[in-house]
Design an enzyme around this catalytic site. Structure first.
Site, PDB file in Angstrom:
ATOM      1  N   ALA A   1       4.142  -4.992  13.270  1.00 21.88           N
ATOM      2  CA  ALA A   1       3.722  -5.052  11.861  1.00 21.88           C
ATOM      3  C   ALA A   1       4.902  -5.444  10.978  1.00 21.88           C
ATOM      4  CB  ALA A   1       3.150  -3.707  11.419  1.00 21.88           C
TER       5      ALA A   1
ATOM      6  N   ARG B   1      -2.354  -8.681   3.671  1.00 22.89           N
ATOM      7  CA  ARG B   1      -1.202  -8.302   2.838  1.00 22.89           C
ATOM      8  C   ARG B   1      -1.093  -9.075   1.527  1.00 22.89           C
ATOM      9  NH1 ARG B   1       4.270  -7.784   3.470  1.00 22.89           N
ATOM     10  NH2 ARG B   1       4.477  -5.669   2.729  1.00 22.89           N
TER      11      ARG B   1
ATOM     12  N   HIS C   1      11.407  -5.222  11.204  1.00 27.97           N
ATOM     13  CA  HIS C   1      12.103  -6.019  10.187  1.00 27.97           C
ATOM     14  C   HIS C   1      13.452  -6.462  10.736  1.00 27.97           C
ATOM     15  CE1 HIS C   1       9.956  -3.023   7.303  1.00 27.97           C
ATOM     16  NE2 HIS C   1       9.167  -4.047   7.532  1.00 27.97           N
TER      17      HIS C   1
ATOM     18  N   CYS D   1       4.038  -0.355  13.050  1.00 26.20           N
ATOM     19  CA  CYS D   1       4.877  -0.578  14.227  1.00 26.20           C
ATOM     20  C   CYS D   1       5.805  -1.778  14.014  1.00 26.20           C
ATOM     21  CB  CYS D   1       3.992  -0.814  15.443  1.00 26.20           C
ATOM     22  SG  CYS D   1       2.991  -2.305  15.316  1.00 26.20           S
TER      23      CYS D   1
END
Lengths: 517, 484
Positions: free
Chosen positions: B67, B98, B197, B64
């Site tokens: 994220a 990550r 992003h 999403c």
């Protein structure tokens, strides 16, 4: 540069002098204090270990740091996967589901099936009905589940989607494709409770959906039948052992919500679903004589349905540790009217024998431990049975009612009870302060204790959920006599490992580096 | 097999796999699947639909917006504290998963692997949580005095209940004098992590780049560059940085793996921005080009062929002294990577791979596999856009199945039919394929190995692929008494 005869990954690559030079050179562009004023970092690091910092830290009310809990739908996914051919379906954004699947998969090293109906902005405005209509049909067509267990995310809850009406609407529009598929639906808002609340709500919804009876109609009764609900159990071996113990008493004891096989499928073929309580068995749960919950605090809403609506005998047991297992075994004996089988008495004797072999190493050792409420009641009672001191018992998702009282009753049996503290609703950054100011010998907890180990140097014994950085621990049992033996083995040997660490210095401490312990 | 036969075979596979869907879903999904060849002109890379709503009810691998913002762009900035603002789950599931490596004293001057959450309860949803957020900011500053700023990463409810986090951040920034950035990256926004992003880039543009405090005294050199879109997974940015430094450049900023706030603010001082992950950071380099006149260039540090090509491309932007040094760097490392290829290629030659990842990897890693003699037969993006697919076309060297936003069902079916020797995808897919006895490598986290960027990293990549493909464990899948 890499030596082709001895290729190393990042762990050792970056220790090479040319990379150390890169790190040094980078500092001139960096703003973290470690690069601009390293002494300050040492000063502040030291300050974070003080009583002054601890008081500030414990006074914190608004920011949670390094929690030891997750949110409701995660638990709902586990509950759903305890039933045969059941697809957990999350009404909400697919981002949540990506997280749930990764989280379980990192823990179990197994695939985790779960779908979402990919709600996004338009759903936020118009509601998620069309997502649900399309989603349920697609899910059924692709994955062919026998049941679809719907839970919600905070998004769906905030916009106030009418879950039951949506399911009915979706069914109506599905041209018959969903006709024979039960679709239990549970509200599992992430801003209420924790993952164990979600487990409870989903379990409750599934049992209600599968056991609906028309008014005035009596569900077929089978007084000898006993249901066992395991709760949010991350130890698959525990499920297996509980079933084994139960089978020694009666073949009419069934596990409701049995996710053992789902996260333990053999190599050779990939199957979406494995094991689980057959729906036919779950559908007759209402008619059983008794339901036993093994996690009282993970099944509170479910308990209300069983006691209130089903008017069924409902009991809770916590078969972790010696006493907890004894109670469970005696309860089964009482309910089935059968004496405890000799085999169990023998297993108990073997456990006690082992406890008596190892007690000097756990006795008087101080522990910090965190986890879910029922897990803690079980493991802490085992620590007390062994003469250990549970100095810090931290439960981030501690239930408001009764849990502290119950935990206190266990700690009251501890020989060193005045040294023991319960920390309800606290997080792992609180624990960091507690460990620095009132240190312990060992920690027991999940992977998030790893950073506490690094910072405090207190060894971490990994028991709990999630554990991402060690393999296969979830396969073992922590329940029953054999589970207690596992706890004993892990803890005792961790104590012995630490003893070896402390005594290995040549010509200084290694006189105590004994070959026999 | 000729390209035409392969092409029609692949097309048949797609048609078969689509059969399972109800009509509406099938119609939607068929636009995201196709075949492309290096020769073809209008293949799937041109035609594939992407960045569209995911079909509901499938096991999508997408994440999403939260994220994309917290997990990818902001989270790795090490001397800032990033609050997961809302209920407890999102921050917990995305904590320390990550492998964004960094150097620092965690909890004291750096915070990447920690989880800060406002842990919303019902009361916060009903009455709003702005007051709580403000108090949380103050508590953070009291307990973590060395933080160099705080970002607020919104989870779903924030935008839905009408909290005004921008106002809270603005007010707190004024009071504390410290960077305080509110990012409205609620998970329901957009169709995947991609919009996250973009939103994250926009907030860097609006709230970080205008900060001139570090720019003022910054002494520039003609060789200043910034690494953009490298998250330092397993140390990727470090094994990239070393090459740029050896060729005579000065890497003044790393975005955002192992980044500090200062590096974010001084990036516009670079002579050129070097962009690795185009998908997640193209927005902000375009902005820096417009606003500060900093040009940008994409590069690819996976595998020696692409790394060498990229180093030369970067060097061409600078003077001859840099170009000469670059050739020396290439020569120095090529001797090593040639030895790596000599060692591993014979063991990997001809093996086929199916990729399904995100960001830049569905195209960028193709060259690295080819350096080892391996062949990509299928690739796709979790959250790519049309420009990603267009860029993929240039990387194809054989007939390739293209799948956008593919889900667990499709990927399983494609793999069963195309029978690759290796699947390279994410953790959610890993055990599905391993159960089938198929070697698998996670290409998000480098499967807990790495780095994979640069020459030194290629040696690790090669070793890891050999480990995966040639491990004896795959031979044990069938019991001796089972027939084949």
């Amino acid at each position: 540069m890499q030596d082709v005869e001895n290729i190393v990954n990042g762990q050792k690559l970056f220790l090479k002098p040319e990379y150390q030079e890169v790190f040094k050179n980078k500092k001139q562009f960096e703003s973290n204090t470690g690069s601009t004023n390293p002494e300050k970092v040492i000063e502040i690091a030291k300050w974070t270990t003080t009583w002054e910092y601890r008081e500030k830290n414990l006074a914190r009310e608004h920011i949670t740091i390094n929690p030891a809990k997750a949110c409701q739908p995660l638990g709902a996914v586990m509950a759903a996967l305890g039933f045969e051919n059941t697809m957990p379906y999350v009404h909400g954004s697919h981002g949540c589901v990506a997280y749930f699947r990764s989280y379980f998969t990192r823990h179990f090293k197994e695939p985790t099936p779960c779908v979402s109906d990919s709600m996004s902005e338009s759903a936020a405005v118009f509601g998620g009905l069309s997502n649900m209509k399309e989603g349920l049909r697609n899910c059924k067509a692709l994955y062919k589940p026998d049941m679809i267990a719907v839970s919600t995310t905070c998004m769906a809850e905030v916009i106030g989607d009418d879950l039951n009406a949506f399911v009915i609407g979706a069914r109506k529009d599905a041209e018959g494709e969903l006709d024979n598929t039960p679709i239990p639906a549970a509200h599992t808002p992430s801003f209420v409770g924790s993952h164990i609340t979600g487990y409870d709500n989903m379990m409750n919804a599934i049992l209600q959906e599968l056991n609906m009876v028309e008014e005035g109609v009596e569900a077929p009764k089978d007084a000898e039948r006993i249901n066992i609900i395991p709760g949010f159990e991350s130890y698959l071996g525990s499920l297996k052992e509980v079933k084994k113990i139960a089978s020694m008493f009666s073949d009419k004891i069934v596990m409701i919500g049995d996710h053992e096989d789902q996260w333990n499928t053999p190599a050779g073929e990939y199957k979406l679903f494995a094991g689980g309580t057959p729906l036919s068995v779950a559908k007759t749960a209402r008619g059983a004589g008794t339901t036993i919950s093994l996690q009282k605090y993970s099944t509170q809403a479910t308990a209300k349905t069983i006691k209130g609506e089903w008017k069924q005998n409902y009991v809770t047991c916590n078969p972790i540790g010696l006493g907890g297992t004894d109670e469970f075994v005696m309860k089964l004996s009482e309910l089935t009217g059968k004496p405890v089988p000799a085999e169990l008495t023998k297993l108990r004797g073997q456990l006690v024998d082992a406890m008596q072999d190892s007690y000097p190493y756990m006795h008087g050792k101080k522990f910090a431990i965190w986890g879910d409420p029922d897990f803690l009641l079980g493991v802490v009672s085992f620590l007390v049975e062994m003469g250990a001191i549970p100095v810090h018992v931290l439960c981030h998702n501690a239930p408001r009612k009764n849990w502290e009282k119950e935990m206190q009753a266990i700690l009251d049996k501890c020989t060193f009870k005045e040294e023991c503290h319960i920390w309800a609703g606290k997080d792992l950054w609180h624990l960091r302060s507690l460990l620095f100011t009132e240190p312990v010998d060992f920690m027991i907890g999940n992977v998030y204790g790893k950073e506490l180990y690094r910072d405090t140097k207190i060894p971490l014994i990994r028991i709990g959920f999630p554990i991402f950085d060690r393999h296969h621990l979830h396969r073992y049992s922590i329940s029953g006599y054999e589970g207690a033996l596992n706890l004993l083995t892990w803890i005792t040997n961790s104590v012995l490992d630490a003893l070896d660490e402390e005594t290995k210095e040549i010509a200084k401490t290694d006189y105590f580096f004994d070959c026999v312990r | 097999m000729t390209t035409e036969t392969l092409l029609s075979q692949h097309e048949a596979v797609i048609a078969e796999v689509l059969e399972a869907y109800p009509e509406k879903a099938k119609k939607s999904r068929e636009k995201h699947l196709g075949v492309d060849t290096p020769e073809g002109v209008k293949g799937a890379c041109d035609a594939t639909k992407s960045n569209k709503q995911t079909v509901p009810g499938v096991m999508s691998q997408r994440g999403c917006a939260y994220a994309g913002s917290k997990g990818v762009v902001w989270g790795p900035i090490k001397d800032m504290i990033h609050i997961s603002h809302g209920p407890i789950g999102c921050g917990q599931y995305s904590r320390a998963g990550r492998r964004n490596y960094y150097i620092g004293t965690t909890g004291v001057d750096t915070y990447v692997t920690m989880n800060f959450s406002t842990d919303y309860n019902e009361k916060d949803i009903v009455f709003g949580g702005d007051k709580k957020l403000k108090a949380a900011l103050a508590e953070i500053d009291a307990l973590f005095p060395l933080n160099n700023g705080i970002s607020i990463q919104s989870e779903c409810p924030i935008g839905l209940i009408g909290d005004d986090i921008q106002a809270v951040a603005k007010g707190y920034k004024k009071e504390s004098g410290k960077p305080t950035v509110a990012v409205s990256c609620e998970g329901f926004r957009g169709v995947s992590q991609s919009l996250g992003h973009h939103i994250a880039n926009d907030m860097i543009r609006d709230e970080v780049l205008p900060d001139n405090s570090y720019k003022k005294d910054f002494e520039s050199t003609p060789y200043d560059v910034a690494i953009i879109g490298d998250y330092n997974i397993g140390g990727d940015a470090w094994s990239s940085r070393i090459l740029l430094e050896e060729m005579g450049l000065r890497v003044i900023a790393q975005w955002s793996g192992d980044a500090t706030y200062k590096e974010l603010t001084i990036a516009p001082k670079a002579k050129i921005n070097l962009l690795h992950c185009y998908r997640s950071m193209n927005y902000v380099v375009r902005h820096m080009e417009q606003e500060f006149g900093v040009p940008w260039m994409e590069y690819n540090f996976f595998g020696p062929s692409k790394t060498t090509e990229s180093l030369r491309k970067i060097a061409a932007f600078f003077d001859e002294s840099i170009q000469a040094k670059t050739e020396a760097v290439i020569a120095k490392y090529t001797a090593m990577t040639d030895a790596v290829v000599a060692k591993y290629r014979p063991k990997l030659e001809g093996k086929t791979v199916m990729l399904y990842v995100g960001g830049l990897r569905p195209r960028h890693v193709i060259g690295a596999y080819e350096d080892l003699g391996m062949k990509i037969i299928g690739t796709g993006y979790e959250f790519g856009h049309g420009d990603d697919y267009k860029r993929t076309k240039d990387e194809l060297n054989s007939t390739t199945l293209i799948y956008d936003d593919t889900n667990e069902y499709e990927l399983e079916q494609f793999v069963k039919r195309l029978k690759p020797d290796l699947v390279a995808s994410g953790v959610k897919e890993k055990y599905v394929f391993q159960k089938m006895g198929l070697p698998f490598r996670q290409m998000h986290s480098w499967d807990y190995s790495g780095p994979y960027h640069g020459y030194d990293a290629f040696a690790i990549f090669a070793k890891d692929m050999d480990l995966a493909l040639n491990s004896p464990v795959w031979a044990h899948t069938k019991a001796p008494w089972e027939s084949n």
